[in-house]
Design a protein around this motif. Structure first.
Motif, mmCIF file in Angstrom:
data_model
loop_
_atom_site.group_PDB
_atom_site.id
_atom_site.type_symbol
_atom_site.label_atom_id
_atom_site.label_comp_id
_atom_site.label_asym_id
_atom_site.label_seq_id
_atom_site.Cartn_x
_atom_site.Cartn_y
_atom_site.Cartn_z
ATOM 1 N N ALA A 128 6.493 5.752 -37.647
ATOM 2 C CA ALA A 128 5.906 6.069 -36.344
ATOM 3 C C ALA A 128 6.252 5.057 -35.262
ATOM 4 C CB ALA A 128 4.389 6.174 -36.475
ATOM 5 N N PHE A 180 9.454 5.648 -33.209
ATOM 6 C CA PHE A 180 9.287 6.833 -32.359
ATOM 7 C C PHE A 180 8.420 6.509 -31.144
ATOM 8 C CE2 PHE A 180 6.574 10.473 -31.265
ATOM 9 C CZ PHE A 180 7.544 11.356 -30.809
ATOM 10 N N ILE A 194 9.669 7.007 -27.226
ATOM 11 C CA ILE A 194 9.176 8.030 -26.305
ATOM 12 C C ILE A 194 8.291 7.443 -25.205
ATOM 13 C CG2 ILE A 194 7.054 8.642 -27.534
ATOM 14 C CD1 ILE A 194 7.810 11.601 -26.979
#
Length: 257
Positions: free
Chosen positions: A92, A95, A99
């Motif tokens: 996680a 990511f 983003i």
């Protein structure tokens, strides 16, 4: 000069200075470019008289509050889980760090396609703006918990659920509070962009639509309204932190050191 350090002196002096500079700019460039304080007050009276200003403030505030609260409610447990479970964090964290650099305004078109032109798209945009800030602050808080505290809890027979509730969450609360507070500012930025592009009501719409009539005084009214909305919301949230979360080290919206 010590008297300048007193709030009852320094704060009024600061605002008087700002207003004088503002008025000076209006005199130099003219009210069509920089409306002075009096012209801005007259513009505000127009918008208040027909009910537009208060209606738009209420609409924008409702959108911000809904998206900010929902985004925070989702983000806090997600941040706790990512911080607590090492395997999830391995996948996680990259990511999240990828983003979070994409600004909410870049998603407006997609959110309109996905959620429609109604309130859902605007609230979803604010949730996006809130989510990653709160998740990363919560994650940072979990990772900052001293390992000795967790070992001590385990040695006294605490299970993982008890460690989470009684060790990790209290230690992480100041970080969560800071993340939610920071996300509030991002939420206001997100809703203004959304209302400028995809709305026919709200403070962002007021600021954007005023250009058609070259009403710079209305633009200033919208900007000042945003400042007051954010300031009052932040003060109330700070008050909540001092009154309710002081036992966890939250003092005036900051982490006790």
């Amino acid at each position: 000069m010590k008297w300048l350090e007193k709030k009852w002196v320094s704060i009024p002096l600061l605002w008087v200075t700002v207003i004088l500079i503002w008025q000076l700019g209006a005199l130099i460039y003219g009210p069509d470019v920089i409306p002075g304080p009096w012209h801005t007050i007259l513009g505000a009276r127009e918008l208040i008289a027909d009910g537009t200003l208060m209606e738009y403030i209420g609409i924008s505030f409702t959108r911000v509050l809904a998206g900010w609260v929902l985004g925070s409610i989702i983000a806090i447990p997600v941040g706790l889980i990512i911080g607590k479970v090492h395997l999830i964090r391995l996948f996680a964290e990259p990511f999240l760090n990828f983003i979070r650099f994409i600004p909410p305004i870049a998603f407006i078109t997609l959110f309109l396609v996905w959620f429609g032109i109604g309130e859902q798209s605007k609230i979803a945009l604010i949730m996006y703006a809130t989510f990653f800030i709160v998740v990363l602050n919560t994650l940072t808080g979990v990772l900052s918990v001293e390992e000795d505290k967790i070992r001590s809890a385990r040695s006294m027979g605490a299970n993982e659920r008890q460690i989470l509730l009684h060790v990790i969450v209290p230690a992480t609360t100041p970080y969560i509070f800071t993340g939610v507070r920071l996300a509030m500012g991002t939420s206001y930025m997100a809703i203004i962009g959304a209302e400028m592009i995809a709305s026919n009501e709200g403070v962002g719409y007021l600021i954007w639509n005023s250009r058609l009539f070259f009403r710079t005084d209305w633009i200033f009214v919208g900007l000042i309204s945003l400042g007051f909305m954010g300031f009052l919301t932040d003060r109330l949230f700070n008050w909540f932190g001092r009154r309710v979360l002081y036992r966890y080290g939250v003092i005036g919206g900051a982490k006790r050191v």
